[in-house]
Design a protein around this motif. Sequence first.
Motif, PDB file in Angstrom:
ATOM      1  N   ILE A 175      11.575  -8.705  98.005  1.00 57.94           N
ATOM      2  CA  ILE A 175      10.864  -7.630  98.711  1.00 57.94           C
ATOM      3  C   ILE A 175      11.059  -7.761 100.214  1.00 57.94           C
ATOM      4  O   ILE A 175      10.228  -7.324 101.003  1.00 57.94           O
ATOM      5  N   ASP A 176      12.182  -8.352 100.561  1.00 57.25           N
ATOM      6  CA  ASP A 176      12.595  -8.539 101.954  1.00 57.25           C
ATOM      7  C   ASP A 176      13.926  -7.810 102.134  1.00 57.25           C
ATOM      8  O   ASP A 176      14.992  -8.413 102.092  1.00 57.25           O
ATOM      9  N   PRO A 177      13.888  -6.478 102.298  1.00 56.25           N
ATOM     10  CA  PRO A 177      15.144  -5.723 102.378  1.00 56.25           C
ATOM     11  C   PRO A 177      15.980  -6.089 103.605  1.00 56.25           C
ATOM     12  O   PRO A 177      17.173  -5.802 103.651  1.00 56.25           O
ATOM     13  N   HIS A 178      15.351  -6.696 104.597  1.00 57.36           N
ATOM     14  CA  HIS A 178      16.052  -6.951 105.848  1.00 57.36           C
ATOM     15  C   HIS A 178      17.182  -7.960 105.695  1.00 57.36           C
ATOM     16  O   HIS A 178      18.153  -7.925 106.438  1.00 57.36           O
ATOM     17  N   HIS A 179      17.067  -8.872 104.715  1.00 56.51           N
ATOM     18  CA  HIS A 179      18.049  -9.952 104.656  1.00 56.51           C
ATOM     19  C   HIS A 179      19.407  -9.506 104.118  1.00 56.51           C
ATOM     20  O   HIS A 179      20.399 -10.204 104.287  1.00 56.51           O
ATOM     21  N   VAL A 180      19.442  -8.332 103.490  1.00 60.82           N
ATOM     22  CA  VAL A 180      20.663  -7.960 102.757  1.00 60.82           C
ATOM     23  C   VAL A 180      21.876  -7.907 103.681  1.00 60.82           C
ATOM     24  O   VAL A 180      22.942  -8.458 103.368  1.00 60.82           O
ATOM     25  N   HIS A 184      23.895 -11.200 102.601  1.00 58.04           N
ATOM     26  CA  HIS A 184      24.843 -10.668 101.620  1.00 58.04           C
ATOM     27  C   HIS A 184      25.922  -9.806 102.259  1.00 58.04           C
ATOM     28  O   HIS A 184      26.733  -9.222 101.544  1.00 58.04           O
ATOM     29  N   GLY A 185      25.913  -9.675 103.575  1.00 61.39           N
ATOM     30  CA  GLY A 185      26.820  -8.749 104.242  1.00 61.39           C
ATOM     31  C   GLY A 185      28.273  -9.001 103.850  1.00 61.39           C
ATOM     32  O   GLY A 185      28.805 -10.086 104.080  1.00 61.39           O
ATOM     33  N   PHE A 192      23.934  -1.051 104.171  1.00 64.38           N
ATOM     34  CA  PHE A 192      22.932  -1.976 104.698  1.00 64.38           C
ATOM     35  C   PHE A 192      23.342  -2.455 106.095  1.00 64.38           C
ATOM     36  O   PHE A 192      22.524  -2.605 106.988  1.00 64.38           O
ATOM     37  N   ASN A 193      24.641  -2.705 106.248  1.00 65.01           N
ATOM     38  CA  ASN A 193      25.127  -3.308 107.490  1.00 65.01           C
ATOM     39  C   ASN A 193      25.058  -2.335 108.665  1.00 65.01           C
ATOM     40  O   ASN A 193      25.063  -2.760 109.820  1.00 65.01           O
ATOM     41  N   ALA A 194      25.005  -1.030 108.360  1.00 65.76           N
ATOM     42  CA  ALA A 194      25.135  -0.041 109.422  1.00 65.76           C
ATOM     43  C   ALA A 194      23.942  -0.034 110.369  1.00 65.76           C
ATOM     44  O   ALA A 194      24.053   0.423 111.503  1.00 65.76           O
ATOM     45  N   ASP A 195      22.805  -0.513 109.910  1.00 65.26           N
ATOM     46  CA  ASP A 195      21.592  -0.457 110.741  1.00 65.26           C
ATOM     47  C   ASP A 195      20.802  -1.743 110.516  1.00 65.26           C
ATOM     48  O   ASP A 195      20.198  -1.931 109.455  1.00 65.26           O
ATOM     49  N   LEU A 196      20.806  -2.608 111.515  1.00 69.38           N
ATOM     50  CA  LEU A 196      20.154  -3.911 111.358  1.00 69.38           C
ATOM     51  C   LEU A 196      18.665  -3.861 111.662  1.00 69.38           C
ATOM     52  O   LEU A 196      17.972  -4.867 111.537  1.00 69.38           O
ATOM     53  N   SER A 197      18.171  -2.704 112.067  1.00 75.13           N
ATOM     54  CA  SER A 197      16.731  -2.549 112.344  1.00 75.13           C
ATOM     55  C   SER A 197      16.180  -1.394 111.517  1.00 75.13           C
ATOM     56  O   SER A 197      15.772  -0.365 112.063  1.00 75.13           O
ATOM     57  N   HIS A 319      23.916 -16.629  96.825  1.00 81.74           N
ATOM     58  CA  HIS A 319      23.351 -16.431  98.165  1.00 81.74           C
ATOM     59  C   HIS A 319      21.823 -16.559  98.124  1.00 81.74           C
ATOM     60  O   HIS A 319      21.205 -17.236  98.953  1.00 81.74           O
ATOM     61  N   ASP A 320      21.233 -15.866  97.145  1.00 85.18           N
ATOM     62  CA  ASP A 320      19.770 -15.879  97.068  1.00 85.18           C
ATOM     63  C   ASP A 320      19.234 -17.252  96.650  1.00 85.18           C
ATOM     64  O   ASP A 320      18.150 -17.655  97.081  1.00 85.18           O
TER      65      ASP A 320
END
Length: 393
Positions: A175-180, A184-185, A192-197, A319-320
Amino acid sequence: MLTPEQNATLTQTGKGTPCGELMRRYWQPVALSSEIPPGSRSPIPVTILGEELVLFRDTADRLGLIELHCQHRGADLSYGFIDACGLRCLYHSWAYAIDGRCTDQPGITAGTFKDHIRAAAYPCVDIGGVVLAYLGPGEPSVIPRYGFSDVPAENRLLRKVLLDCNYLQSNEGNIDPHHVAFLHGQPGTEAFNADLSPRMTVEPTSHGVRITTVRNLPGDREYVRHSNFIMPNLSSFTSDSYIEDGFTIHWHVPITDTSHWKYLISFQRSAPLATPDDWMIEVDEFYRLRRNRANRYLQDRTQAGGRVTAGMGTNFQAHDAFATETQGYIQNRTREHLTAMDVAITQSRKCLFNAIDAVAAGRDPQHVLRPPSDGIVDDLITDSAIVTAGALR
Ligand code: FES
Ligand SMILES: [Fe+2]
């Protein structure tokens, strides 16, 4: 950040602990159906929430889940065999029915007392390719229907892996979408990579927390995802690369407080699902990751760096596992520093604390379903889409 006492409350799941009693109010996976299919005469040991049990099918193919250690002198019943009396211990041949009754004490000449012997036994069902068990008191709750049990077997992909850490930190990873984009980049995660915020919001639901994550994409578009924390130890999210119209559930089931099974349950409604090519490369026949704590996840530093790749292969599982196992066997949450990107984690902990309080007060906790519920979770929305910017606001 939690106090030591709060951290212990959320991470200890043995019988009699506050979270252990909470967990026991919900049906929990104890095996994949493929591990003990109809006709199987091979009992399997199951440790769940610190309890050592044995799962077996009797000669009528009914499932039984009873104490692992024989009521006579404690031998491991998973080595036993099945006959008309039920599960029979190898040591002196006592036998047990699926409800834990002792059905035979052969060769005892000075009076048997089998009718006074009863092993703990728990109800279990084979549903949607997963064996679920209810370890709690009283009437079992209604089994939630998350969707995977309502599609043909070939539309499901059911897997599990062993993780060497407490269940909670792994579920918090889901439930931590930010780490993807960071962990996992790699090719395939461009959205996911297109916007880090990303813009992340959470809202309470009947089952826990819905997480909406919006990432800006080039060309006046947005990538919008809805994922969920589901009480008390699972989550749901889309797997865009291989599922069209369904989703994946990760269910983190404590073995002990320092290890757990991660059940990965994927389904799609319209077509069969195949096992991804890299799965058997990453996981052995005992459901153990080939990349693990002991071998430092076989990290290849020539492949690692920046946000390109972790150097741990392309499958997210390794990774996880790195991310959650290296937090410690039980993460020390007195030393964490949460940010606005961790908002779903904060909210999920509130749900757990409230539910623990409910159980202590003698009430059903959140997302325990009772009749007339048919198990369908109406407000479970799990999807993702690329849309014109602002279209969903
Ligand atoms: S220990 Fe099982 S029958 Fe004796
Ligand atoms: Fe991840």
